[in-house]
Design a protein around this motif. Structure first.
Motif, PDB file in Angstrom:
ATOM      1  N   ASP A 154       0.917  -1.349   0.110  1.00  0.00           N
ATOM      2  CA  ASP A 154      -0.025   0.081   0.132  1.00  0.00           C
ATOM      3  C   ASP A 154       0.856   1.322  -0.185  1.00  0.00           C
ATOM      4  N   LEU A 155       1.876   1.256   0.801  1.00  0.00           N
ATOM      5  CA  LEU A 155       3.002   2.304   0.797  1.00  0.00           C
ATOM      6  C   LEU A 155       3.469   2.472  -0.553  1.00  0.00           C
ATOM      7  N   VAL A 156       3.898   1.346  -1.394  1.00  0.00           N
ATOM      8  CA  VAL A 156       4.387   1.491  -2.472  1.00  0.00           C
ATOM      9  C   VAL A 156       3.516   2.052  -3.662  1.00  0.00           C
ATOM     10  N   ALA A 157       2.157   1.835  -3.406  1.00  0.00           N
ATOM     11  CA  ALA A 157       1.091   2.200  -4.386  1.00  0.00           C
ATOM     12  C   ALA A 157       1.101   3.876  -4.121  1.00  0.00           C
ATOM     13  N   ARG A 158       1.145   4.161  -2.981  1.00  0.00           N
ATOM     14  CA  ARG A 158       0.896   5.618  -2.801  1.00  0.00           C
ATOM     15  C   ARG A 158       2.166   6.549  -3.090  1.00  0.00           C
ATOM     16  N   LEU A 159       3.424   6.007  -2.631  1.00  0.00           N
ATOM     17  CA  LEU A 159       4.572   6.625  -3.283  1.00  0.00           C
ATOM     18  C   LEU A 159       4.700   6.610  -4.641  1.00  0.00           C
ATOM     19  N   MET A 160       4.250   5.826  -5.548  1.00  0.00           N
ATOM     20  CA  MET A 160       4.354   5.532  -6.869  1.00  0.00           C
ATOM     21  C   MET A 160       3.261   6.449  -7.571  1.00  0.00           C
ATOM     22  N   ALA A 161       2.496   6.599  -7.110  1.00  0.00           N
ATOM     23  CA  ALA A 161       1.455   7.585  -7.591  1.00  0.00           C
ATOM     24  C   ALA A 161       1.789   9.116  -7.530  1.00  0.00           C
ATOM     25  N   ARG A 162       2.809   9.525  -6.785  1.00  0.00           N
ATOM     26  CA  ARG A 162       3.272  11.046  -6.760  1.00  0.00           C
ATOM     27  C   ARG A 162       4.415  11.174  -7.991  1.00  0.00           C
ATOM     28  N   PRO A 163       3.943  12.178  -8.682  1.00  0.00           N
ATOM     29  CA  PRO A 163       5.047  12.485  -9.671  1.00  0.00           C
ATOM     30  C   PRO A 163       6.247  13.189  -9.192  1.00  0.00           C
ATOM     31  N   LEU A 164       7.335  12.931  -9.707  1.00  0.00           N
ATOM     32  CA  LEU A 164       8.638  13.424  -9.175  1.00  0.00           C
ATOM     33  C   LEU A 164       8.609  15.007  -9.419  1.00  0.00           C
ATOM     34  N   ASP A 165       9.542  15.588  -8.727  1.00  0.00           N
ATOM     35  CA  ASP A 165       9.798  17.167  -8.835  1.00  0.00           C
ATOM     36  C   ASP A 165      10.582  17.290  -9.854  1.00  0.00           C
ATOM     37  N   GLN A 166      10.309  18.040 -10.938  1.00  0.00           N
ATOM     38  CA  GLN A 166      11.051  18.137 -12.245  1.00  0.00           C
ATOM     39  C   GLN A 166      12.132  19.245 -12.087  1.00  0.00           C
ATOM     40  N   THR A 167      12.201  19.964 -10.779  1.00  0.00           N
ATOM     41  CA  THR A 167      12.939  21.161 -10.663  1.00  0.00           C
ATOM     42  C   THR A 167      14.131  20.559  -9.929  1.00  0.00           C
ATOM     43  N   ARG A 168      14.208  19.036  -9.711  1.00  0.00           N
ATOM     44  CA  ARG A 168      15.338  18.387  -8.906  1.00  0.00           C
ATOM     45  C   ARG A 168      15.836  17.281  -9.751  1.00  0.00           C
ATOM     46  N   PRO A 169      16.885  16.572  -9.283  1.00  0.00           N
ATOM     47  CA  PRO A 169      17.279  15.216 -10.036  1.00  0.00           C
ATOM     48  C   PRO A 169      16.037  14.491  -9.901  1.00  0.00           C
ATOM     49  N   LEU A 170      15.895  13.520 -10.995  1.00  0.00           N
ATOM     50  CA  LEU A 170      14.509  12.823 -11.112  1.00  0.00           C
ATOM     51  C   LEU A 170      14.707  11.423 -10.535  1.00  0.00           C
ATOM     52  N   TRP A 171      14.625  11.305  -9.318  1.00  0.00           N
ATOM     53  CA  TRP A 171      14.756  10.024  -8.588  1.00  0.00           C
ATOM     54  C   TRP A 171      14.568  10.306  -7.051  1.00  0.00           C
ATOM     55  N   GLU A 172      14.007   9.185  -6.397  1.00  0.00           N
ATOM     56  CA  GLU A 172      13.770   9.214  -4.894  1.00  0.00           C
ATOM     57  C   GLU A 172      14.070   7.736  -4.556  1.00  0.00           C
ATOM     58  N   ALA A 173      14.391   7.740  -3.252  1.00  0.00           N
ATOM     59  CA  ALA A 173      14.633   6.243  -2.670  1.00  0.00           C
ATOM     60  C   ALA A 173      13.991   6.324  -1.237  1.00  0.00           C
ATOM     61  N   TYR A 174      13.573   5.455  -0.840  1.00  0.00           N
ATOM     62  CA  TYR A 174      12.837   5.235   0.544  1.00  0.00           C
ATOM     63  C   TYR A 174      13.247   3.951   1.206  1.00  0.00           C
ATOM     64  N   LEU A 175      13.981   4.159   2.573  1.00  0.00           N
ATOM     65  CA  LEU A 175      14.170   2.789   3.462  1.00  0.00           C
ATOM     66  C   LEU A 175      13.024   3.081   4.125  1.00  0.00           C
ATOM     67  N   VAL A 176      12.594   1.607   4.212  1.00  0.00           N
ATOM     68  CA  VAL A 176      11.220   1.355   4.992  1.00  0.00           C
ATOM     69  C   VAL A 176      11.642   0.211   5.978  1.00  0.00           C
ATOM     70  N   GLU A 177      11.419   0.696   7.258  1.00  0.00           N
ATOM     71  CA  GLU A 177      11.717  -0.264   8.398  1.00  0.00           C
ATOM     72  C   GLU A 177      10.409  -0.536   9.074  1.00  0.00           C
ATOM     73  N   GLY A 178      10.390  -1.494   9.855  1.00  0.00           N
ATOM     74  CA  GLY A 178       9.529  -2.029  10.652  1.00  0.00           C
ATOM     75  C   GLY A 178       8.654  -3.219  10.036  1.00  0.00           C
ATOM     76  N   LEU A 179       9.521  -3.871   8.959  1.00  0.00           N
ATOM     77  CA  LEU A 179       8.857  -4.929   8.532  1.00  0.00           C
ATOM     78  C   LEU A 179       9.035  -6.281   9.465  1.00  0.00           C
ATOM     79  N   ALA A 180       8.328  -7.494   9.112  1.00  0.00           N
ATOM     80  CA  ALA A 180       8.318  -8.567   9.987  1.00  0.00           C
ATOM     81  C   ALA A 180       9.755  -9.073  10.043  1.00  0.00           C
ATOM     82  N   HIS A 181      10.155  -9.935  10.978  1.00  0.00           N
ATOM     83  CA  HIS A 181      11.529 -10.554  11.087  1.00  0.00           C
ATOM     84  C   HIS A 181      12.743  -9.770  10.833  1.00  0.00           C
TER      85      HIS A 181
END
Length: 434
Positions: free
Chosen positions: A100-127
């Motif tokens: 669900d987080l992936v879907a929400r993040l991917m729905a947002r366009p990138l900011d074209q006034t900056r370098p065209l990429w983003e990365a997210y470290l997601v914590e709290g997963l099981a195990h």
């Protein structure tokens, strides 16, 4: 000489809109090493690898009056922590929360006034696992000069060494007069620039008029509509399926064809069962199945009618193998590894959205473990973009004995995409038993 965007890259950038942002992505899950793996370590790793992908510290500068295609320029305000972000799920986070987080993040366009990429470290997963979600604009990743950043973060050993990060100072950003002068110089030295500039301008016009033409076509009822062929909104859903590569290879050994044929047959069987569960008509679905070629780092488009009306899974597979037969390409694994960002190449092939209803991009991956900062990657799912009037995109990759399906869907049109993802497993099971 200025580093100018290609005509295709410029067109992809111009066609970006809130409903169909032009970025590709991935979500990889990692097992934390005993030494730990956190946000600070990820930022440090990213900083060390940035010299391998210079465009990731650059942004796009438009030429005044659009007299030439835009150029890449160093971002004087580049801040790695703006691009590398952190998030967390309520512990213990499972698939539903992560995707669900992936879907929400991917729905947002990138900011074209900056370098065209983003990365997210997601914590709290099981195990104690963590996930890395990346999104990169298709204008940035062409799979040849610039690859998906997730690839340069991965190593074949948990103890990969890096050279010290060289000091980076952004070059002075050119002003409007310099951009104009460079455009004139490029045209004088390379007359082909006139053709490329015209091609980029025409691509922009085609994109705009195409939207109008589609609206008119829909109004008079010419285009056949269905659950996969709808006007795409801004909201997304993301679902996954997992399989074992050994099962797909066993089906191929028993019935012939290629592993890619088996992948397409699995998708066809799942679509058939899903449409039946909805009470929808069962008819062939025209799919784009990009095919990598070995003589150059590129992907060729191939459109195939998936035989959903065929009830027998083996006959479906054989029909697909026959249809794909004339597009066979033997691509060595080493060549595929050099073609960094192959999922992006497939997405670029599908960017027009014309002549097919569904894109299925299958990229073979390495069959040995990979690591990021000592953390072992356990699974990875492609996240493909949607294009106008196409409510579903399927990305497939293999890694370390597994096969991973990522389904990106329009939230309104395919609220039951999780059902379709489950049907992928059933479809493969049918072929294994046949």
């Amino acid at each position: 000489m200025p580093d100018r965007l290609s005509a295709l890259d410029a067109a992809l950038l111009a066609s970006d809109d809130p409903a169909t942002p032009r970025h590709v992505g991935s979500v990889a899950v990692f097992r934390r090493p005993r030494s730990g793996f956190d946000y600070a370590r990820l930022v440090e790793l990213v900083q060390r690898r940035l010299p391998l992908v210079p465009h990731y510290r650059q942004k796009v500068a438009a030429v005044p009056g659009r007299l030439a295609r835009p150029v890449w320029v160093d971002d004087p305000d580049f801040d790695v922590t703006h691009h590398v972000r952190r998030s967390a799920l309520p512990r213990p986070g499972g698939d539903a929360q992560l995707f669900d987080l992936v879907a929400r993040l991917m729905a947002r366009p990138l900011d074209q006034t900056r370098p065209l990429w983003e990365a997210y470290l997601v914590e709290g997963l099981a195990h104690g696992h963590v996930a890395l979600i990346t999104k990169t604009h298709q204008a940035l990743v062409d799979g040849v000069r610039t690859v998906d950043f997730a690839q340069v973060l991965l190593d074949e050993s948990p103890r990969a060494a890096d050279d010290p990060e060289p000091a980076w100072r952004p070059r002075r950003q050119p002003g409007p007069l310099r951009l104009l002068a460079d455009a004139v110089t490029d045209t004088l030295l390379r007359p082909s620039e006139l053709v490329e500039n015209a091609r980029a301008a025409v691509s922009d016009v085609v994109a705009a008029t195409g939207r109008v033409a589609d609206a008119v076509t829909d109004a008079v009822g010419i285009t056949q509509r269905g659950p996969l062929r709808v006007t795409v909104g801004r909201a997304r859903l993301f679902a996954v399926a997992r399989a074992r590569l050994g099962d797909l290879r066993a089906v191929r050994a028993e019935h012939g064809g290629t592993v890619n044929d088996v992948v397409l047959a699995v998708v066809a069987g799942a679509l058939r069962a899903w449409l039946m569960s909805r009470g929808e008509p069962i008819a062939p679905v025209r799919a784009l199945a990009p095919v990598a070629v070995s003589d150059a780092p590129r992907v060729e488009p191939h459109v195939i009618d998936l035989p959903l009306a065929e009830p027998d899974p083996v006959r479906r597979l054989r029909a697909i193998s026959e249809a794909m037969g004339e597009h066979r390409h033997s691509v060595p694994a080493a060549v595929l590894r050099r073609m960094g960002g192959l999922q992006s190449l497939g997405a670029r092939t599908a960017a027009s959205g014309r002549g097919f209803t569904l894109a299925v991009t299958n990229v073979p991956g390495p069959q040995a473990p990979l690591y990021a900062g000592g953390a072992r990657m356990t699974e990875v799912f492609p996240v493909m973009p949607l294009v106008r009037d196409q409510a579903l995109a399927v990305g497939v990759t293999s890694y370390d004995g597994g096969v991973y399906f990522g389904l990106t869907a329009d939230r309104a049109a395919l609220s039951d995409v999780d059902v379709l993802a489950e049907r992928l497993g059933d479809s493969l099971a049918e072929l294994v038993k046949a």
